[in-house]
Design a protein around this motif. Structure first.
Motif, PDB file in Angstrom:
ATOM      1  N   LEU A 215       0.828  -1.207   0.000  1.00 44.24           N
ATOM      2  CA  LEU A 215       0.000   0.000   0.000  1.00 44.24           C
ATOM      3  C   LEU A 215       0.861   1.255   0.000  1.00 44.24           C
ATOM      4  CD1 LEU A 215      -2.780  -1.044   2.532  1.00 44.24           C
ATOM      5  CD2 LEU A 215      -3.003  -0.808   0.058  1.00 44.24           C
ATOM      6  N   ARG A 216       1.921   1.258   0.806  1.00 44.08           N
ATOM      7  CA  ARG A 216       2.820   2.415   0.841  1.00 44.08           C
ATOM      8  C   ARG A 216       3.520   2.614  -0.500  1.00 44.08           C
ATOM      9  NH1 ARG A 216       4.512   0.321   6.274  1.00 44.08           N
ATOM     10  NH2 ARG A 216       3.322   1.563   7.742  1.00 44.08           N
ATOM     11  N   GLY A 217       3.832   1.524  -1.175  1.00 45.33           N
ATOM     12  CA  GLY A 217       4.475   1.619  -2.478  1.00 45.33           C
ATOM     13  C   GLY A 217       3.542   2.100  -3.564  1.00 45.33           C
ATOM     14  N   ALA A 218       2.254   1.865  -3.392  1.00 42.14           N
ATOM     15  CA  ALA A 218       1.287   2.219  -4.427  1.00 42.14           C
ATOM     16  C   ALA A 218       0.826   3.666  -4.330  1.00 42.14           C
ATOM     17  CB  ALA A 218       0.070   1.295  -4.335  1.00 42.14           C
ATOM     18  N   VAL A 219       0.727   4.192  -3.118  1.00 40.57           N
ATOM     19  CA  VAL A 219       0.208   5.546  -2.915  1.00 40.57           C
ATOM     20  C   VAL A 219       1.200   6.325  -2.062  1.00 40.57           C
ATOM     21  CG1 VAL A 219      -1.681   6.918  -1.993  1.00 40.57           C
ATOM     22  CG2 VAL A 219      -2.173   4.730  -3.060  1.00 40.57           C
ATOM     23  N   ALA A 220       1.709   7.428  -2.617  1.00 41.99           N
ATOM     24  CA  ALA A 220       2.678   8.243  -1.878  1.00 41.99           C
ATOM     25  C   ALA A 220       2.002   8.895  -0.673  1.00 41.99           C
ATOM     26  CB  ALA A 220       3.258   9.308  -2.801  1.00 41.99           C
ATOM     27  N   HIS A 221       2.735   9.001   0.400  1.00 44.51           N
ATOM     28  CA  HIS A 221       2.295   9.679   1.629  1.00 44.51           C
ATOM     29  C   HIS A 221       1.072   9.022   2.262  1.00 44.51           C
ATOM     30  CE1 HIS A 221       5.163  12.679   0.455  1.00 44.51           C
ATOM     31  NE2 HIS A 221       4.501  12.921  -0.667  1.00 44.51           N
ATOM     32  N   LEU A 222       0.935   7.718   2.114  1.00 45.25           N
ATOM     33  CA  LEU A 222      -0.179   7.005   2.721  1.00 45.25           C
ATOM     34  C   LEU A 222       0.227   6.558   4.120  1.00 45.25           C
ATOM     35  CD1 LEU A 222      -3.027   5.743   2.235  1.00 45.25           C
ATOM     36  CD2 LEU A 222      -1.830   3.660   1.602  1.00 45.25           C
ATOM     37  N   ALA A 223      -0.549   6.933   5.106  1.00 46.81           N
ATOM     38  CA  ALA A 223      -0.293   6.494   6.480  1.00 46.81           C
ATOM     39  C   ALA A 223      -0.962   5.143   6.681  1.00 46.81           C
ATOM     40  CB  ALA A 223      -0.845   7.501   7.470  1.00 46.81           C
ATOM     41  N   VAL A 224      -0.201   4.161   7.120  1.00 45.33           N
ATOM     42  CA  VAL A 224      -0.719   2.813   7.337  1.00 45.33           C
ATOM     43  C   VAL A 224      -0.578   2.478   8.813  1.00 45.33           C
ATOM     44  CG1 VAL A 224      -0.471   0.376   6.765  1.00 45.33           C
ATOM     45  CG2 VAL A 224      -0.090   2.092   5.004  1.00 45.33           C
ATOM     46  N   ASP A 225      -1.683   2.160   9.467  1.00 46.30           N
ATOM     47  CA  ASP A 225      -1.680   1.730  10.862  1.00 46.30           C
ATOM     48  C   ASP A 225      -2.060   0.261  10.907  1.00 46.30           C
ATOM     49  OD1 ASP A 225      -1.094   4.241  11.899  1.00 46.30           O
ATOM     50  OD2 ASP A 225      -3.199   4.792  12.059  1.00 46.30           O
ATOM     51  N   ILE A 226      -1.254  -0.518  11.611  1.00 46.07           N
ATOM     52  CA  ILE A 226      -1.560  -1.933  11.791  1.00 46.07           C
ATOM     53  C   ILE A 226      -2.153  -2.097  13.182  1.00 46.07           C
ATOM     54  CG2 ILE A 226      -0.608  -4.262  11.929  1.00 46.07           C
ATOM     55  CD1 ILE A 226       1.536  -3.367   9.956  1.00 46.07           C
ATOM     56  N   ASN A 227      -3.384  -2.577  13.223  1.00 48.16           N
ATOM     57  CA  ASN A 227      -4.120  -2.805  14.463  1.00 48.16           C
ATOM     58  C   ASN A 227      -4.166  -1.580  15.369  1.00 48.16           C
ATOM     59  OD1 ASN A 227      -4.647  -5.446  13.754  1.00 48.16           O
ATOM     60  ND2 ASN A 227      -2.864  -6.246  14.790  1.00 48.16           N
TER      61      ASN A 227
END
Length: 78
Positions: free
Chosen positions: A14-26
């Protein structure tokens, strides 16, 4: 361990597909033996991109292919 490995693979895709995407795990305590991916938009609404709750057995069906989640994300953002 399996859930952590799959979560890391999906978040990296997901981070590689969309720049500046914040990803939170759980960000909240997850359901036991479940794997879901949601997009939380700026207005606070959530869009379920993928759910493995109703899938399986076998256990491998409970986890998405990272490319499938990326496609769901792109279609949700469009």
């Amino acid at each position: 361990r399996v859930f952590g490995r799959n979560a890391a693979a999906v978040s990296e895709a997901l981070r590689g597909a969309v720049a500046h995407l914040a990803v939170d795990i759980n960000p909240q305590t997850p359901r036991r033996n479940s794997f879901e991916v949601s997009l939380v938009k700026e207005d606070g609404s959530a869009v379920l991109l993928w759910s493995g709750i109703a899938k399986g057995p076998p256990r491998k069906l409970k986890f998405p292919e990272p490319a499938a989640v990326v496609e769901a994300l792109k279609s949700s953002l469009a």
